[in-house]
Design a protein around this motif. Structure first.
Motif, PDB file in Angstrom:
ATOM      1  N   VAL A 207       0.865  -1.179   0.000  1.00 15.55           N
ATOM      2  CA  VAL A 207       0.000   0.000   0.000  1.00 15.55           C
ATOM      3  C   VAL A 207       0.901   1.227   0.000  1.00 15.55           C
ATOM      4  O   VAL A 207       1.762   1.372   0.863  1.00 15.55           O
ATOM      5  N   VAL A 208       0.767   2.085  -1.006  1.00 19.18           N
ATOM      6  CA  VAL A 208       1.591   3.289  -1.021  1.00 19.18           C
ATOM      7  C   VAL A 208       0.824   4.508  -0.534  1.00 19.18           C
ATOM      8  O   VAL A 208       1.423   5.430   0.010  1.00 19.18           O
ATOM      9  N   THR A 209      -0.490   4.498  -0.728  1.00 17.40           N
ATOM     10  CA  THR A 209      -1.302   5.605  -0.238  1.00 17.40           C
ATOM     11  C   THR A 209      -2.666   5.057   0.143  1.00 17.40           C
ATOM     12  O   THR A 209      -3.195   4.190  -0.555  1.00 17.40           O
ATOM     13  N   ALA A 210      -3.229   5.535   1.235  1.00 14.01           N
ATOM     14  CA  ALA A 210      -4.575   5.130   1.597  1.00 14.01           C
ATOM     15  C   ALA A 210      -5.238   6.233   2.384  1.00 14.01           C
ATOM     16  O   ALA A 210      -4.572   6.912   3.179  1.00 14.01           O
ATOM     17  N   GLY A 211      -6.518   6.429   2.136  1.00 10.31           N
ATOM     18  CA  GLY A 211      -7.225   7.413   2.934  1.00 10.31           C
ATOM     19  C   GLY A 211      -8.376   8.056   2.197  1.00 10.31           C
ATOM     20  O   GLY A 211      -8.738   7.647   1.103  1.00 10.31           O
ATOM     21  N   ASP A 212      -8.934   9.104   2.849  1.00 11.11           N
ATOM     22  CA  ASP A 212     -10.057   9.854   2.309  1.00 11.11           C
ATOM     23  C   ASP A 212      -9.623  10.533   1.012  1.00 11.11           C
ATOM     24  O   ASP A 212      -8.616  11.239   0.966  1.00 11.11           O
ATOM     25  N   ALA A 213     -10.369  10.327  -0.047  1.00 10.85           N
ATOM     26  CA  ALA A 213      -9.965  10.833  -1.354  1.00 10.85           C
ATOM     27  C   ALA A 213      -9.838  12.362  -1.359  1.00 10.85           C
ATOM     28  O   ALA A 213      -8.849  12.909  -1.863  1.00 10.85           O
ATOM     29  N   ASP A 214     -10.800  13.042  -0.769  1.00 12.19           N
ATOM     30  CA  ASP A 214     -10.753  14.503  -0.744  1.00 12.19           C
ATOM     31  C   ASP A 214      -9.546  14.991   0.034  1.00 12.19           C
ATOM     32  O   ASP A 214      -8.842  15.906  -0.390  1.00 12.19           O
ATOM     33  N   ALA A 215      -9.307  14.389   1.182  1.00 13.42           N
ATOM     34  CA  ALA A 215      -8.185  14.794   2.015  1.00 13.42           C
ATOM     35  C   ALA A 215      -6.875  14.612   1.253  1.00 13.42           C
ATOM     36  O   ALA A 215      -5.987  15.470   1.310  1.00 13.42           O
ATOM     37  N   LEU A 216      -6.775  13.460   0.522  1.00 13.51           N
ATOM     38  CA  LEU A 216      -5.552  13.217  -0.231  1.00 13.51           C
ATOM     39  C   LEU A 216      -5.327  14.299  -1.276  1.00 13.51           C
ATOM     40  O   LEU A 216      -4.217  14.744  -1.505  1.00 13.51           O
ATOM     41  N   ARG A 217      -6.420  14.703  -1.906  1.00 11.29           N
ATOM     42  CA  ARG A 217      -6.289  15.694  -2.970  1.00 11.29           C
ATOM     43  C   ARG A 217      -5.902  17.058  -2.415  1.00 11.29           C
ATOM     44  O   ARG A 217      -5.248  17.846  -3.063  1.00 11.29           O
ATOM     45  N   ARG A 218      -6.352  17.297  -1.180  1.00 10.16           N
ATOM     46  CA  ARG A 218      -6.033  18.597  -0.584  1.00 10.16           C
ATOM     47  C   ARG A 218      -4.636  18.616   0.025  1.00 10.16           C
ATOM     48  O   ARG A 218      -4.124  19.661   0.377  1.00 10.16           O
ATOM     49  N   GLU A 219      -4.074  17.408   0.174  1.00 15.06           N
ATOM     50  CA  GLU A 219      -2.742  17.325   0.779  1.00 15.06           C
ATOM     51  C   GLU A 219      -1.712  18.021  -0.092  1.00 15.06           C
ATOM     52  O   GLU A 219      -1.926  18.259  -1.267  1.00 15.06           O
ATOM     53  N   GLY A 220      -0.583  18.323   0.493  1.00 15.59           N
ATOM     54  CA  GLY A 220       0.503  18.896  -0.289  1.00 15.59           C
ATOM     55  C   GLY A 220       0.300  20.387  -0.480  1.00 15.59           C
ATOM     56  O   GLY A 220      -0.622  20.982   0.096  1.00 15.59           O
ATOM     57  N   PRO A 221       1.175  21.018  -1.234  1.00  9.84           N
ATOM     58  CA  PRO A 221       1.121  22.460  -1.413  1.00  9.84           C
ATOM     59  C   PRO A 221      -0.188  22.900  -2.061  1.00  9.84           C
ATOM     60  O   PRO A 221      -0.785  22.153  -2.831  1.00  9.84           O
ATOM     61  N   VAL A 222      -0.626  24.119  -1.703  1.00  5.76           N
ATOM     62  CA  VAL A 222      -1.881  24.643  -2.201  1.00  5.76           C
ATOM     63  C   VAL A 222      -1.643  25.317  -3.552  1.00  5.76           C
ATOM     64  O   VAL A 222      -0.669  26.047  -3.722  1.00  5.76           O
ATOM     65  N   ARG A 223      -2.505  25.006  -4.505  1.00  5.45           N
ATOM     66  CA  ARG A 223      -2.325  25.595  -5.839  1.00  5.45           C
ATOM     67  C   ARG A 223      -3.524  26.454  -6.213  1.00  5.45           C
ATOM     68  O   ARG A 223      -4.644  26.151  -5.812  1.00  5.45           O
ATOM     69  N   TYR A 224      -3.199  27.502  -6.944  1.00  3.51           N
ATOM     70  CA  TYR A 224      -4.280  28.379  -7.400  1.00  3.51           C
ATOM     71  C   TYR A 224      -4.149  28.651  -8.891  1.00  3.51           C
ATOM     72  O   TYR A 224      -3.043  28.741  -9.425  1.00  3.51           O
ATOM     73  N   ARG A 225      -5.285  28.749  -9.517  1.00  6.09           N
ATOM     74  CA  ARG A 225      -5.292  29.159 -10.909  1.00  6.09           C
ATOM     75  C   ARG A 225      -5.692  30.646 -10.959  1.00  6.09           C
ATOM     76  O   ARG A 225      -6.649  31.045 -10.300  1.00  6.09           O
ATOM     77  N   ILE A 226      -4.931  31.403 -11.709  1.00  4.44           N
ATOM     78  CA  ILE A 226      -5.194  32.845 -11.806  1.00  4.44           C
ATOM     79  C   ILE A 226      -5.439  33.190 -13.272  1.00  4.44           C
ATOM     80  O   ILE A 226      -4.663  32.793 -14.140  1.00  4.44           O
ATOM     81  N   ARG A 227      -6.513  33.922 -13.506  1.00  3.49           N
ATOM     82  CA  ARG A 227      -6.772  34.407 -14.868  1.00  3.49           C
ATOM     83  C   ARG A 227      -7.012  35.927 -14.817  1.00  3.49           C
ATOM     84  O   ARG A 227      -7.827  36.398 -14.019  1.00  3.49           O
ATOM     85  N   LEU A 228      -6.256  36.612 -15.649  1.00  2.87           N
ATOM     86  CA  LEU A 228      -6.367  38.065 -15.664  1.00  2.87           C
ATOM     87  C   LEU A 228      -7.317  38.491 -16.777  1.00  2.87           C
ATOM     88  O   LEU A 228      -7.461  37.781 -17.775  1.00  2.87           O
ATOM     89  N   ALA A 229      -7.932  39.668 -16.578  1.00  2.42           N
ATOM     90  CA  ALA A 229      -8.836  40.184 -17.614  1.00  2.42           C
ATOM     91  C   ALA A 229      -8.032  40.466 -18.883  1.00  2.42           C
ATOM     92  O   ALA A 229      -8.455  40.182 -19.989  1.00  2.42           O
TER      93      ALA A 229
END
Lengths: 293, 397
Positions: A207-229
């Motif tokens: 087993v390399v990873t196990a757990g709540d799918a949402d929590a796993l996706r939120r793990e790690g650095p936070v990313r943002y998408r930015i779109r300018l006008a």
């Protein structure tokens, strides 16, 4: 809750499943992901008891699974199989009765399931005369017919078209009550992503990873998408506390190291009109690739 | 072996075997074919040997008619107690001959010269001819004696020949050998047929992969027992049907005496049949479990076929003493013991030993069979040898 602890299986000197430990929580769909040969099927066969483990245990609410408990599981093996020359109804009634249903109860339950699967017209037909898709439906029905205490489904959706997958998932959600843990394996990550509450990723028997799918996706650095006008995002690279993963024209994907999202937005907004500023959740495929790397 | 509320698993499996078989047209056609074969055999045997004969003899005058009546007595005296002779009157010789030619009567008795002639079409049945000859000479003797003025009894003094049989049943020995052979054939064919069908039913479950779901749902041994029970019931049903038809048939074809003398043997046959079949059934199941596909059955069922065939062959060609001993061994006893019982003179203890060894064999084989079955059933996709099966460790939980 269904738990697997240090489950190990060796075939000769090859270790197919190596000290695998994870939980399958009741009322949730747990996706079991891994490459071919990662040990998914071997693990599932040990859970349902058709293969003895070399070591390790399968636990039900913390204590070793008894034979009786195990027999009330529902199981859909990777290699599909029912009696080809038996009628659809007889087939389901037989399996329900093997699990202890009385004849009338089994009959009622089989009819109910077949109706829900849209197969009421085919009850008296011999299985092998059905289309493969319909045979697959009967196979799922055979796993559900005795109202199982837990479900173990090995690649339940492989070979089904998207509409059939949806109707099957609908059936599962209806049938699976809050007490029933469901483990299903799949190599279709998008499907697992869409359906699963929990994820277990297996690689080379571990087993390399196990757990709540949402929590796993939120793990790690936070990313943002930015779109300018309007305007170019290139200048973002000079901003401290973030890393630009991708910048093209007026859109950019950034990872926040030690800058709060609100501060980033203020900084960007000071220079340009912003049309989009949204956190990006990591897709499962990325988690998967990282896990097995 | 039962789940908390429902029917025991082995019974559900047995019921499924029964239902599948009874809906199988090939299987039903097979039974129908056996029945036809049996009826044909019965009819043929009633023509060829034994059975009662009813003779019709054409006559043209009162005297001949009286002779024919006496022939009846003469026929009875030779021991053919069931046979009858009756006369049928015709107007003249040509009418009587026509009746013979057409087969309406078996022969004609006509006055000729100073005696009689018996007229047949291509032959005259020898016992009928003997009876008529005796009757003719008796009646001639009586009239000659009257003419000479002597008492018939004085003339007949010392000519009596009585018959006393030490073993009155011996004339059945041919028929009894036939019955004994019938026992062998029926067991051989049924055990082989149902044995193969057990093996096939197991390998079909492996090939269709349904075995994986079954093994997850129920104990593997319960599946084995269910298969044995279901197929034993079917095999027994078939044998009882065949035997019943044979008994009724023998009665109808006038061989009722034979039925009476083989009755007890039939009872033992059915008992030994069930035991012998169960002993072998587990071997057939294992043969199915070891096969990866239908084609493998030829080799995996070989031991069961050998166990069925070789001891029987040996017992046929061995000396009487050896076959007597072999008739007490499991499986071969089902084939040879009932035949011996039918022919009479089997001590009860020998029957007891035969039953006992078969029970023991059934228990031992089912136990070994269960273990091999559990080990091999889930090894799908390939053939497993007996050597490997014995050395395997249990894989399923």
């Amino acid at each position: 809750m269904l738990s697997v602890t240090s489950l190990t299986r060796r075939f000769g000197d090859r270790t197919a499943v190596d000290a695998v430990t994870f939980d399958v929580r009741p009322g949730r769909l747990t996706g079991f992901v891994g490459a071919n040969g990662a040990g998914k099927t071997t693990t599932m066969r040990m859970i349902v008891g058709v293969l003895g483990p070399t070591s390790g245990d399968v636990l039900w609410h913390g204590s070793p699974l008894t034979r009786e408990q195990r027999r009330s599981f529902g199981y859909m093996p990777e290699e599909r199989g029912l009696y080809p020359k038996m009628t659809v109804l007889d087939q389901l009634v037989f399996f329900a009765r093997l699990h202890g249903f009385s004849a009338p109860d089994a009959d009622r339950r089989a009819h109910e399931l077949l109706e829900r699967l849209g197969l009421s017209e085919r009850t008296g037909d011999v299985l092998e005369t059905l289309s493969l898709g319909n045979q697959q439906r009967v196979q799922i029905a055979a796993a559900l017919v005795h109202r199982p205490m837990a479900l173990v489904l090995d690649e339940p959706f492989s070979g089904l078209d998207p509409i059939a997958v949806d109707s099957m998932v609908g059936l599962l959600r209806e049938e699976v009550t809050a007490e029933v843990p469901v483990l299903f394996s799949s190599h279709q990550l998008d499907l697992v992503e869409r359906l699963c509450d929990d994820v277990v990723i297996l690689s080379e028997g571990r087993v390399v990873t196990a757990g709540d799918a949402d929590a796993l996706r939120r793990e790690g650095p936070v990313r943002y998408r930015i779109r300018l006008a309007e305007g170019d995002c290139g200048w973002l690279r000079e901003l401290d506390g973030i890393r630009v993963l991708d910048a093209e024209g007026s859109t950019a994907l950034v990872e926040l190291d030690d800058l709060a999202p609100a501060d980033l937005l203020t900084a960007v907004h000071a220079k340009h009109a912003v049309t989009e500023f949204a956190p990006v959740v990591r897709p499962l495929s990325e988690i998967y690739k990282e896990s097995i790397a | 072996m039962s789940t908390s509320t429902g029917t025991p698993v082995w019974r559900l499996v047995a019921e499924r075997e029964l239902r599948t078989k009874l809906r199988d047209k090939t299987f039903l056609a097979g039974i129908a074919f056996s029945l036809v074969l049996l009826v044909v055999a019965l009819v043929v045997s009633s023509f060829v040997g034994g059975g009662s004969d009813d003779y019709d003899v054409a006559v043209t005058d009162q005297g001949s008619s009286q002779v024919v009546e006496q022939a009846q007595t003469a026929l009875r005296a030779t021991g053919s107690t069931d046979d009858t002779v009756a006369s049928r009157s015709f107007d003249d010789v040509s009418a009587a001959e026509a009746a013979v030619r057409d087969g309406d009567v078996d022969a004609a008795l006509l006055p000729a010269g100073d005696g009689y002639e018996v007229v047949g079409n291509d032959e005259v049945d020898s016992s009928l001819r003997t009876a008529l000859a005796t009757a003719v000479s008796k009646s001639a003797l009586a009239s000659n004696a009257a003419e000479a003025g002597v008492e018939v009894s004085a003339l007949q003094q010392g000519t009596g020949l009585e018959q006393r049989l030490l073993d009155p049943e011996a004339d059945q020995s041919g028929a009894l050998q036939g019955v004994a052979f019938g026992f062998v054939i029926i067991f051989f064919v049924t055990a082989l047929g149902f044995g193969m069908s057990i093996a096939q039913s197991v390998v079909q479950e492996k090939e269709s992969r349904v075995v994986e779901i079954l093994a997850a749902a129920v104990p593997i041994r319960a599946m084995l027992w269910g298969k044995i029970a279901g197929n034993t019931a079917l095999a027994l049903g078939q044998v009882v049907l065949l035997v019943a038809v044979a008994m009724v048939g023998l009665n109808l074809t006038g061989q009722g005496g034979l039925v009476a003398s083989v009755g007890p043997a039939v009872g033992w046959y059915v008992a030994l049949f069930v035991l012998g079949f169960v002993a072998l059934a587990s071997l057939w199941s294992v043969a199915g479990a070891m096969a990866g596909s239908q084609q493998d059955l030829q080799s995996t069922t070989l031991p069961a076929q050998m166990i069925l065939l070789i001891p029987y062959m040996v017992s046929i060609f061995a000396s009487d003493k050896v076959s007597e001993i072999m008739s007490m061994l499991p499986i071969v006893s089902t084939m040879t013991m009932p035949g011996r019982i039918a022919q009479g003179g089997v001590p009860l203890w020998q029957i007891g030993v035969a039953v006992l060894t078969t029970v023991v064999a059934a228990i031992v084989f089912v136990r070994i069979g269960t273990r091999l079955y559990e080990r091999t059933l889930l090894q799908t996709g390939r053939k497993i040898g007996y050597r490997e099966a014995f050395h395997m460790t249990d894989t399923a939980g």
